[in-house]
Design a protein around this motif. Structure first.
Motif, PDB file in Angstrom:
ATOM      1  N   CYS A  30      -4.199   1.558   3.998  1.00 24.69           N
ATOM      2  CA  CYS A  30      -4.214   0.393   3.106  1.00 24.69           C
ATOM      3  C   CYS A  30      -2.875  -0.336   3.189  1.00 24.69           C
ATOM      4  O   CYS A  30      -2.168  -0.444   2.191  1.00 24.69           O
ATOM      5  CB  CYS A  30      -4.551   0.805   1.683  1.00 24.69           C
ATOM      6  SG  CYS A  30      -3.971   2.409   1.159  1.00 24.69           S
ATOM      7  N   ALA A  32      -2.017  -3.361   3.344  1.00 20.46           N
ATOM      8  CA  ALA A  32      -1.845  -4.608   2.606  1.00 20.46           C
ATOM      9  C   ALA A  32      -1.771  -4.383   1.104  1.00 20.46           C
ATOM     10  O   ALA A  32      -1.530  -5.316   0.350  1.00 20.46           O
ATOM     11  CB  ALA A  32      -2.987  -5.573   2.928  1.00 20.46           C
ATOM     12  N   ASP A  33      -1.965  -3.144   0.658  1.00 20.62           N
ATOM     13  CA  ASP A  33      -2.010  -2.845  -0.773  1.00 20.62           C
ATOM     14  C   ASP A  33      -0.630  -2.498  -1.321  1.00 20.62           C
ATOM     15  O   ASP A  33       0.231  -1.978  -0.626  1.00 20.62           O
ATOM     16  CB  ASP A  33      -2.959  -1.677  -1.047  1.00 20.62           C
ATOM     17  CG  ASP A  33      -4.407  -2.030  -0.768  1.00 20.62           C
ATOM     18  OD1 ASP A  33      -4.707  -3.226  -0.551  1.00 20.62           O
ATOM     19  OD2 ASP A  33      -5.233  -1.115  -0.755  1.00 20.62           O
ATOM     20  N   LYS A  34      -0.453  -2.781  -2.592  1.00 17.58           N
ATOM     21  CA  LYS A  34       0.781  -2.457  -3.310  1.00 17.58           C
ATOM     22  C   LYS A  34       0.458  -1.419  -4.378  1.00 17.58           C
ATOM     23  O   LYS A  34      -0.684  -1.254  -4.789  1.00 17.58           O
ATOM     24  CB  LYS A  34       1.359  -3.701  -3.985  1.00 17.58           C
ATOM     25  CG  LYS A  34       1.634  -4.857  -3.056  1.00 17.58           C
ATOM     26  CD  LYS A  34       2.848  -4.608  -2.224  1.00 17.58           C
ATOM     27  CE  LYS A  34       3.159  -5.840  -1.384  1.00 17.58           C
ATOM     28  NZ  LYS A  34       4.026  -5.552  -0.289  1.00 17.58           N
ATOM     29  N   ALA A  35       1.489  -0.730  -4.839  1.00 14.79           N
ATOM     30  CA  ALA A  35       1.361   0.226  -5.934  1.00 14.79           C
ATOM     31  C   ALA A  35       2.614   0.093  -6.799  1.00 14.79           C
ATOM     32  O   ALA A  35       3.601  -0.520  -6.390  1.00 14.79           O
ATOM     33  CB  ALA A  35       1.222   1.642  -5.391  1.00 14.79           C
ATOM     34  N   GLN A  47       5.028  -0.612  -1.151  1.00 16.06           N
ATOM     35  CA  GLN A  47       3.981  -0.802  -0.146  1.00 16.06           C
ATOM     36  C   GLN A  47       3.206   0.497   0.006  1.00 16.06           C
ATOM     37  O   GLN A  47       3.800   1.540   0.262  1.00 16.06           O
ATOM     38  CB  GLN A  47       4.615  -1.177   1.187  1.00 16.06           C
ATOM     39  CG  GLN A  47       3.650  -1.325   2.325  1.00 16.06           C
ATOM     40  CD  GLN A  47       2.816  -2.576   2.174  1.00 16.06           C
ATOM     41  OE1 GLN A  47       3.336  -3.611   1.817  1.00 16.06           O
ATOM     42  NE2 GLN A  47       1.543  -2.458   2.432  1.00 16.06           N
ATOM     43  N   LEU A  48       1.895   0.442  -0.148  1.00 12.38           N
ATOM     44  CA  LEU A  48       1.039   1.609   0.026  1.00 12.38           C
ATOM     45  C   LEU A  48       0.627   1.671   1.492  1.00 12.38           C
ATOM     46  O   LEU A  48       0.061   0.715   2.026  1.00 12.38           O
ATOM     47  CB  LEU A  48      -0.182   1.474  -0.879  1.00 12.38           C
ATOM     48  CG  LEU A  48      -1.111   2.648  -1.034  1.00 12.38           C
ATOM     49  CD1 LEU A  48      -0.380   3.878  -1.521  1.00 12.38           C
ATOM     50  CD2 LEU A  48      -2.218   2.292  -2.009  1.00 12.38           C
ATOM     51  N   GLN A  51      -3.727   6.477   1.526  1.00 11.55           N
ATOM     52  CA  GLN A  51      -4.015   7.189   0.294  1.00 11.55           C
ATOM     53  C   GLN A  51      -5.205   8.120   0.519  1.00 11.55           C
ATOM     54  O   GLN A  51      -6.079   7.827   1.327  1.00 11.55           O
ATOM     55  CB  GLN A  51      -4.347   6.168  -0.801  1.00 11.55           C
ATOM     56  CG  GLN A  51      -4.444   6.724  -2.190  1.00 11.55           C
ATOM     57  CD  GLN A  51      -4.477   5.613  -3.222  1.00 11.55           C
ATOM     58  OE1 GLN A  51      -3.493   5.378  -3.879  1.00 11.55           O
ATOM     59  NE2 GLN A  51      -5.581   4.934  -3.334  1.00 11.55           N
ATOM     60  N   SER A  74      -1.939   2.632  -8.711  1.00 12.82           N
ATOM     61  CA  SER A  74      -2.432   1.667  -7.723  1.00 12.82           C
ATOM     62  C   SER A  74      -3.723   1.055  -8.256  1.00 12.82           C
ATOM     63  O   SER A  74      -4.218   1.446  -9.309  1.00 12.82           O
ATOM     64  CB  SER A  74      -2.679   2.342  -6.367  1.00 12.82           C
ATOM     65  OG  SER A  74      -3.787   3.220  -6.447  1.00 12.82           O
ATOM     66  N   GLN A  75      -4.256   0.131  -7.499  1.00 16.82           N
ATOM     67  CA  GLN A  75      -5.508  -0.514  -7.903  1.00 16.82           C
ATOM     68  C   GLN A  75      -6.636   0.512  -7.989  1.00 16.82           C
ATOM     69  O   GLN A  75      -7.496   0.430  -8.848  1.00 16.82           O
ATOM     70  CB  GLN A  75      -5.872  -1.607  -6.901  1.00 16.82           C
ATOM     71  CG  GLN A  75      -7.086  -2.400  -7.295  1.00 16.82           C
ATOM     72  CD  GLN A  75      -7.323  -3.552  -6.332  1.00 16.82           C
ATOM     73  OE1 GLN A  75      -6.512  -3.826  -5.458  1.00 16.82           O
ATOM     74  NE2 GLN A  75      -8.436  -4.226  -6.493  1.00 16.82           N
ATOM     75  N   GLU A  76      -6.607   1.507  -7.116  1.00 14.39           N
ATOM     76  CA  GLU A  76      -7.663   2.515  -7.079  1.00 14.39           C
ATOM     77  C   GLU A  76      -7.437   3.662  -8.058  1.00 14.39           C
ATOM     78  O   GLU A  76      -8.360   4.371  -8.408  1.00 14.39           O
ATOM     79  CB  GLU A  76      -7.793   3.118  -5.661  1.00 14.39           C
ATOM     80  CG  GLU A  76      -8.287   2.147  -4.621  1.00 14.39           C
ATOM     81  CD  GLU A  76      -7.162   1.246  -4.102  1.00 14.39           C
ATOM     82  OE1 GLU A  76      -5.976   1.604  -4.253  1.00 14.39           O
ATOM     83  OE2 GLU A  76      -7.476   0.179  -3.570  1.00 14.39           O
TER      84      GLU A  76
END
Length: 101
Positions: A30, A32-35, A47-48, A51, A74-76
């Motif tokens: 992931c 492009a994902d942030k946490a 920067q994630l 996961q 995180s979003q998840e």
């Protein structure tokens, strides 16, 4: 007596690439994902990298101690405690310990 050494992954260099992936669960890339990482009383956007059900790899400019407990969100995943398992070249491996609160 306290030690002046910080276990940041540079003490034990890995010269050989991992030959076998012995992890028991798949990692989801992931990039492009942030946490949000709470580190020593301050929240940081990180920067994630990937996961899984039991942990995550992040990019972080600070160097926490191996074994240090942080808060990860995180979003998840809802906010939960995470322990630093390794630190190397600006990346950190975390193992999830459970929900906060």
């Amino acid at each position: 007596m306290a030690s002046n050494f910080i276990l940041d992954g540079s003490i034990i260099p890995r010269r050989v690439k991992r030959m076998f992936d012995q992890r028991s669960e798949p990692r989801i890339d992931c990039p492009a994902d942030k946490a949000i990482l709470s580190f020593r009383g301050q929240d940081h956007v990180v920067q994630l990298v990937n996961q899984s059900a039991s942990g995550a790899m992040i990019r972080f400019e600070r160097t926490p101690n191996i074994g240090e407990t942080l808060r990860f969100r995180s979003q998840e995943r809802a906010s939960e405690r995470a322990q630093v398992r390794w630190v190397r070249d600006g990346k950190i491996g975390l193992t999830f310990l459970g929900k906060v609160g």
